[in-house]
Each structure stands twice: as structure tokens, then as C-alpha cells.
Enzyme design. Sequence first.
Site, PDB file in Angstrom:
ATOM      1  N   CYS A 116       0.830  -1.199   0.000  1.00  0.00           N
ATOM      2  CA  CYS A 116       0.000   0.000   0.000  1.00  0.00           C
ATOM      3  C   CYS A 116       0.867   1.252   0.000  1.00  0.00           C
ATOM      4  O   CYS A 116       0.626   2.195  -0.762  1.00  0.00           O
ATOM      5  CB  CYS A 116      -0.921  -0.009   1.219  1.00  0.00           C
ATOM      6  SG  CYS A 116      -2.135   1.331   1.240  1.00  0.00           S
ATOM      7  N   CYS A 199      -0.762   8.749   6.878  1.00  0.00           N
ATOM      8  CA  CYS A 199      -2.138   8.442   6.510  1.00  0.00           C
ATOM      9  C   CYS A 199      -2.975   8.231   7.776  1.00  0.00           C
ATOM     10  O   CYS A 199      -2.488   7.702   8.782  1.00  0.00           O
ATOM     11  CB  CYS A 199      -2.184   7.187   5.647  1.00  0.00           C
ATOM     12  SG  CYS A 199      -1.458   7.399   3.997  1.00  0.00           S
ATOM     13  N   CYS A 202      -3.225   4.804   9.556  1.00  0.00           N
ATOM     14  CA  CYS A 202      -1.940   4.241   9.976  1.00  0.00           C
ATOM     15  C   CYS A 202      -1.211   5.108  10.995  1.00  0.00           C
ATOM     16  O   CYS A 202      -0.033   4.875  11.276  1.00  0.00           O
ATOM     17  CB  CYS A 202      -1.034   4.039   8.757  1.00  0.00           C
ATOM     18  SG  CYS A 202      -1.758   2.981   7.485  1.00  0.00           S
ATOM     19  N   CYS A 227       8.176   3.675   5.433  1.00  0.00           N
ATOM     20  CA  CYS A 227       7.247   3.403   4.339  1.00  0.00           C
ATOM     21  C   CYS A 227       7.970   3.194   3.013  1.00  0.00           C
ATOM     22  O   CYS A 227       7.338   2.852   2.013  1.00  0.00           O
ATOM     23  CB  CYS A 227       6.256   4.556   4.199  1.00  0.00           C
ATOM     24  SG  CYS A 227       7.040   6.152   3.850  1.00  0.00           S
TER      25      CYS A 227
END
Length: 231
Positions: A116, A199, A202, A227
Site C-alpha cells: 500500500c 495516513c 496508519c 514506508c
Amino acid sequence: MDDTFLKNIVNSNNLEENLKLIADTIDEKIVFSTSFGIEDQVISHAIFSQNIKNIEVFTLDTGRLFPETYSVWDKTQLQYNAKIKAFYPNSDSIEKYINDNGINAFYNSVDLRKECCSIRKVEPLNRALVGATIWITGLRAEQSNNRNSVKEIEWDEEKQLYKFNPLLNWTTDEVVEYLKQNAVPYNLLHNEGFVSIGCAPCTRAIQPGDDFRAGRWWWEDQSKKECGLHK
């Protein structure tokens, strides 16, 4: 151009002066990536308040950001009469990911979470960096043990560009004081215990004494929670 050349340009402890020197000296493409955290707001102020036109400021809109993040994005553009370029995930890629795995599949495994992040952040970042020679970031050594080895100026072999991390040795107190002194807009989630803001699904607030990135991907183990934007 090499590390020595850049280090000779960046020879001041003054943020504004360093950014101006790089912008005035380097004819090639210079970009700054902002996620609207307090560090990035410091750098945005230093660029926009000096009206530095040849540093392109961009952000990655993952489609899952907090409303407060969009608010500070809008406030920043209005306050400085500036444009911040947006890069978005590839629609086909994100549609396939969600249709195959589910809307919140990133909770199910580390691999799905990283996939993602790759779709929503890494691929758009790679597009944003095309043709760039210098990438300015808001990384600070204090943010994570994984960032203790980061240098103020370093060569990114994978992306084939130089990264300039002008706030590397700034403390959180110094960042906050700069924002106050210059009346810089900031994400109001910072007032609620959110330190590192990504995000919405998260990211959560942390408690005093927690690791800086404890609020990111908190359901995973604590070993290396990145990430993929900064390796």
C-alpha cells in the site's frame, strides 16, 4: 557536482541562507517534498518567505490523509500565495490493490502494508523526483534510531540524486520555536499528541516518552517502521 561542492555551498548554520545559496548556485532541478509536518513547515516557510522560485515544492496525496493535513496544506498556500504541486497514486494500481485485498488490507500483514505504501507513496515520489538533482527533505536524526546515520548531504544511489537534509541536527524544541517566531501554520494534530503524521488509518497519537514513530503502523513490531520513501 559532488558532495564537496554542495558542502562548500551549504556552509552556514542559517536555514534560509543555505536554501537561498543552493537555489542561486545550482542551475539543475531542485525539489522539496512536504508532508506538512512541523519540520516540513519550517522548510516551506524558509522557501516561500524568500520567494525562492527555483525550488519546486511538492506533496504526495495518498488519498487517506487526515482532514487536518488538507487544512494546513490549504492554509500554507494561502498564507504564502504559493503553489504546492500534488502527486497522486496511479488509479489502476490502487483500484487493483483494494479490489484484490480490501480497503484496509494494510492491517492484515506487513507485506500488504508495504505494498500500500509503495502504491500510494513510493511510486508517486519516484515520478515527482524525475529529473531532479537535489531533493530537500525535513528528516531529523532525532526522529528515529534508523536516521542516526543520515548525513546533512548524501548521495542517493537508487534515485541518482543528492539529498539535502537541512534540519538534520535540529531538536523538536528548535523546530517548534521557529514555527512560533515566524507564525507558520502547522497541523493541529500535533497539539493532540500526534508527532509523526502520515495516513489517517496508519497514524495515532503517542504518549510522553514513547518513541517518535510509535504512532506509525503501531500494530507492527518496532524494528524498522518506514514506508520506503527514505531508505
